[in-house]
Motif scaffolding. Structure first.
Motif, mmCIF file in Angstrom:
data_model
loop_
_atom_site.group_PDB
_atom_site.id
_atom_site.type_symbol
_atom_site.label_atom_id
_atom_site.label_comp_id
_atom_site.label_asym_id
_atom_site.label_seq_id
_atom_site.Cartn_x
_atom_site.Cartn_y
_atom_site.Cartn_z
ATOM 1 N N UNK A 181 39.746 42.240 26.539
ATOM 2 C CA UNK A 181 41.260 42.485 26.645
ATOM 3 C C UNK A 181 41.437 43.781 25.874
ATOM 4 N N UNK A 192 38.149 42.004 31.242
ATOM 5 C CA UNK A 192 38.057 40.399 31.106
ATOM 6 C C UNK A 192 37.011 39.961 32.257
ATOM 7 N N UNK A 193 36.485 38.970 31.910
ATOM 8 C CA UNK A 193 36.175 37.981 33.116
ATOM 9 C C UNK A 193 35.711 36.445 32.745
ATOM 10 N N UNK A 223 33.430 35.050 30.013
ATOM 11 C CA UNK A 223 33.752 35.262 28.437
ATOM 12 C C UNK A 223 35.291 34.545 28.476
ATOM 13 N N UNK A 266 42.767 30.806 22.216
ATOM 14 C CA UNK A 266 43.517 31.662 21.354
ATOM 15 C C UNK A 266 44.212 30.480 20.209
ATOM 16 N N UNK A 280 48.298 27.594 24.462
ATOM 17 C CA UNK A 280 48.277 28.442 25.774
ATOM 18 C C UNK A 280 48.117 27.512 26.884
ATOM 19 N N UNK A 307 49.459 25.635 30.100
ATOM 20 C CA UNK A 307 50.436 26.108 30.694
ATOM 21 C C UNK A 307 51.360 24.790 30.812
ATOM 22 N N UNK A 325 53.954 23.989 32.774
ATOM 23 C CA UNK A 325 54.150 23.340 33.809
ATOM 24 C C UNK A 325 53.101 22.645 34.753
ATOM 25 N N UNK A 366 42.495 24.571 36.314
ATOM 26 C CA UNK A 366 43.486 25.709 36.490
ATOM 27 C C UNK A 366 42.293 26.943 36.707
ATOM 28 N N UNK A 411 41.362 28.970 40.198
ATOM 29 C CA UNK A 411 41.276 30.512 40.252
ATOM 30 C C UNK A 411 40.092 31.193 40.894
ATOM 31 N N UNK A 470 49.522 35.631 25.643
ATOM 32 C CA UNK A 470 48.510 34.643 25.696
ATOM 33 C C UNK A 470 48.256 33.970 26.678
ATOM 34 N N UNK A 471 49.441 33.636 27.373
ATOM 35 C CA UNK A 471 49.196 33.024 28.640
ATOM 36 C C UNK A 471 48.520 33.854 29.824
ATOM 37 N N UNK A 512 46.768 36.550 28.993
ATOM 38 C CA UNK A 512 45.311 36.821 28.594
ATOM 39 C C UNK A 512 44.429 35.452 28.884
ATOM 40 N N UNK A 513 45.051 34.423 28.564
ATOM 41 C CA UNK A 513 44.274 33.401 29.076
ATOM 42 C C UNK A 513 43.943 33.085 30.595
ATOM 43 N N UNK A 514 44.951 33.437 31.408
ATOM 44 C CA UNK A 514 44.456 33.617 32.787
ATOM 45 C C UNK A 514 43.336 34.508 33.051
ATOM 46 N N UNK A 515 43.453 35.654 32.733
ATOM 47 C CA UNK A 515 42.620 36.860 32.708
ATOM 48 C C UNK A 515 41.323 36.284 32.333
ATOM 49 N N UNK A 516 41.091 35.783 31.202
ATOM 50 C CA UNK A 516 39.748 35.544 30.708
ATOM 51 C C UNK A 516 39.244 34.259 31.672
ATOM 52 N N UNK A 549 50.964 32.589 36.554
ATOM 53 C CA UNK A 549 51.147 32.552 35.215
ATOM 54 C C UNK A 549 52.646 32.923 35.337
#
Lengths: 267, 293
Positions: A60, A78-79, A82, A86, A90, A92, A94, A103, A107, B189-190, B192-196, B208
């Protein structure tokens, strides 16, 4: 530690924030490694840059110099290898618990049948089956963090990164979460790198503690927690009853205080 | 650390004590006072008070007419206004004017949203897009839309195009700014969560940023739709042959104050209706926010 057992290494990672005229050095030449199936804790006083270091490992943030490698390959950005949990919640809002856990797999194009199976397995693992179709808004803080853990694990990362995941929870919930995390490690054999400033949490969870000093963050020492070797820890009480525990906590507290004392003008 | 150790010995007892003392305070209901700082009131109270304000309003109005405080051409009573409203709908084809006005508001607002929502989302997400559009949007925001009326009249005449463009100009800049701000407030952080978890840029945007800001975008739409009605009246009063505002201006020429007031009433009711409608959309589309608003 044998080399082939290493999954993650940081090589002389340094990070400086800000411009040239007003630069703040957050990390200086930090090198350490995490072995496969190890629960490694990043511990240190506030301002030691441990969260920054974790963000760099997550991709990040970029290090100013040095590198991070996973399975021998230098990481860029990022990937899903890893996955990160947090401190802030976090989930979501909805999506239901199930949809949240599903989720990441969605993706990454995991087929529906496998997605459902894996999501259900990990929801079970964090004891949330009863809340499968609930929205996060109706869950407690601890439950939201369990959703986040299940979601990241269901995505099958190489390493699970956790940034003070239990920091916002009350003490009692925190114990439950810590005990549950050890349970999860036992069944899934996940490699974990977890940041905390809570000494007891560090001792309870860690296979290894990487201790950082403050201003700038440097590697101070790596603690192997010899006194825990071979002991089966199910609860906090088991830990506290262990011979050597108090000595260990005293030692780390002293380390912490010595570091905090250095930057007393910050308080 | 010592705090957690101390608590761990008697957690049950501590929580038990807390529960009992809470029950004690709730069993005694203190006498309710009329003026109480920031305290919730029973539903029956708020309904009674809400009705009372309207009863007083119409009461004072009717009283003023009865006492002849003003010329009754300039101040007709509520009953006269309501009967004028009936005549307008029944004999003068007022419904057609109402529908024209509603259509103008909805079409111009839909066009404004079609531009503002995607643009606001991109501006709130990407600093580069924001840096490009923001100076432009901010400048336009400080130009009052009615100042464009003479220009629009010259370009488009007194037809629909002039009304639609005024309404569009009137809301678009604020809509963009509001949506941008709401999108910016999506917790980092939402994302960043998706990205990680392996999300690419398009996935993060779609799964997101958009769902996280949709509830607030609906709120922004509700706020700006009210503004849209304001510009509609301005547009129709300045130049129009049809629409609620045009009917009111015609009524003025013939000193039909009751019809002007009926027009105002209709605009008010329409505004409330649309607000209610968007409120329902909000509740229906975002059930997961139940209890938060």
């Amino acid at each position: 530690m044998p080399l082939d057992d290493t999954i993650l290494t940081t090589n002389n990672v340094s990070k400086t924030f800000g411009s040239k005229t007003k630069a703040v050095e957050a990390l200086r030449d930090v090198s350490f490694s995490v072995a496969r199936n190890e629960l490694c804790i990043l511990l240190g006083p506030s301002g030691c840059g441990k969260s920054t270091l974790l963000n760099i490992v997550a991709g990040l943030e970029d290090p100013t110099s040095g590198s991070v490698s996973l399975d021998g390959e230098i990481i860029h950005g990022p990937s899903r290898q890893r996955g990160m949990v947090f401190q802030s919640y976090t989930s979501f809002p909805w999506l239901t618990v199930f949809e949240n856990v599903e989720y990441g797999m969605k993706l990454n194009g995991v087929p529906k049948a496998e997605r459902t199976e894996r999501a259900e397995k990990f929801i079970e693992l964090v004891h949330l089956s009863r809340f499968r179709d609930a929205y996060p808004n109706t869950l407690s803080g601890g439950m939201k963090q369990r959703v986040a853990i299940a979601r990241t694990l269901a995505n099958e990362p190489e390493i699970l990164l956790m940034d003070e995941p239990f920091g916002a929870l009350d003490a009692e919930t925190r114990w439950h979460m810590q005990e549950m995390l050890l349970e999860i490690v036992e069944t899934t054999h996940t490699t974990i790198l977890l940041v905390t400033h809570d000494i007891q949490e560090a001792i309870f969870l860690a296979d290894k503690i990487v201790f950082l000093s403050a201003n700038p963050g440097r590697l101070k020492t790596v603690l192997d927690l010899e006194f825990k070797k071979g002991a089966e820890l199910k609860s906090k009480e088991d830990l506290i009853a262990l011979p050597g525990y108090l000595e260990c906590e005293r030692e780390i507290t002293a380390l912490m205080r010595a570091e905090a004392g250095k930057s007393e003008e910050d308080y | 650390m010592t705090g957690t150790i101390g608590q761990s010995t008697t957690p049950d007892k501590i929580s038990g004590v807390a529960k009992r003392s809470m029950a004690d305070t709730s069993s005694k209901t203190p006498r309710r006072r009329f003026f109480e700082f920031k305290k919730d009131i029973p539903t029956s109270w708020s309904i009674t008070l809400g009705v009372a304000v309207w009863v007083s309003f119409f009461g004072v109005w009717e009283f003023a007419v009865w006492q002849q405080w003003a010329n009754d051409i300039l101040l007709p009573g509520p009953v006269k206004v309501l009967s004028a409203l009936y005549t307008m709908f029944a004999d003068n084809g007022f419904l057609n004017d109402v529908l024209i006005s509603v259509w103008r508001v909805l079409l111009s607002f839909a066009l404004a949203c079609a531009v503002a929502i995607p643009l606001g989302i991109l501006m709130g997400t990407f600093r580069t897009v924001e840096a490009f559009f923001s100076p432009f949007v901010s400048a336009w925001r400080y130009l009052p839309a009615p100042s464009f009326i003479p220009l629009l009249l010259m370009w488009f005449g007194a037809g629909d195009m002039q009304k639609l463009s005024l309404l569009f100009i009137g809301v678009i800049w604020f809509l963009i700014t509001l949506i941008t701000d709401y999108v910016k407030s999506v917790p980092a952080d939402l994302i960043r969560t998706s990205v990680t978890l392996g999300g690419n840029r398009l996935q993060v945007l779609r799964t997101v940023v958009v769902p996280a800001s949709l509830p607030n975008i609906t709120i922004a739409m509700r706020q700006m739709l009210a503004v849209s009605w304001t510009y509609l009246v301005i547009a129709e009063i300045t130049a129009a042959d049809a629409g609620i505002g045009a009917v009111m201006m015609r009524a003025k020429r013939f000193l039909h104050v009751d019809e002007i007031m009926a027009g105002i009433l209709v605009i008010g009711v329409l505004g409330l209706m649309f607000d209610f409608l968007l409120r329902q959309v909000y509740r229906f589309a975002f059930p997961y926010l139940e209890g938060r608003h």
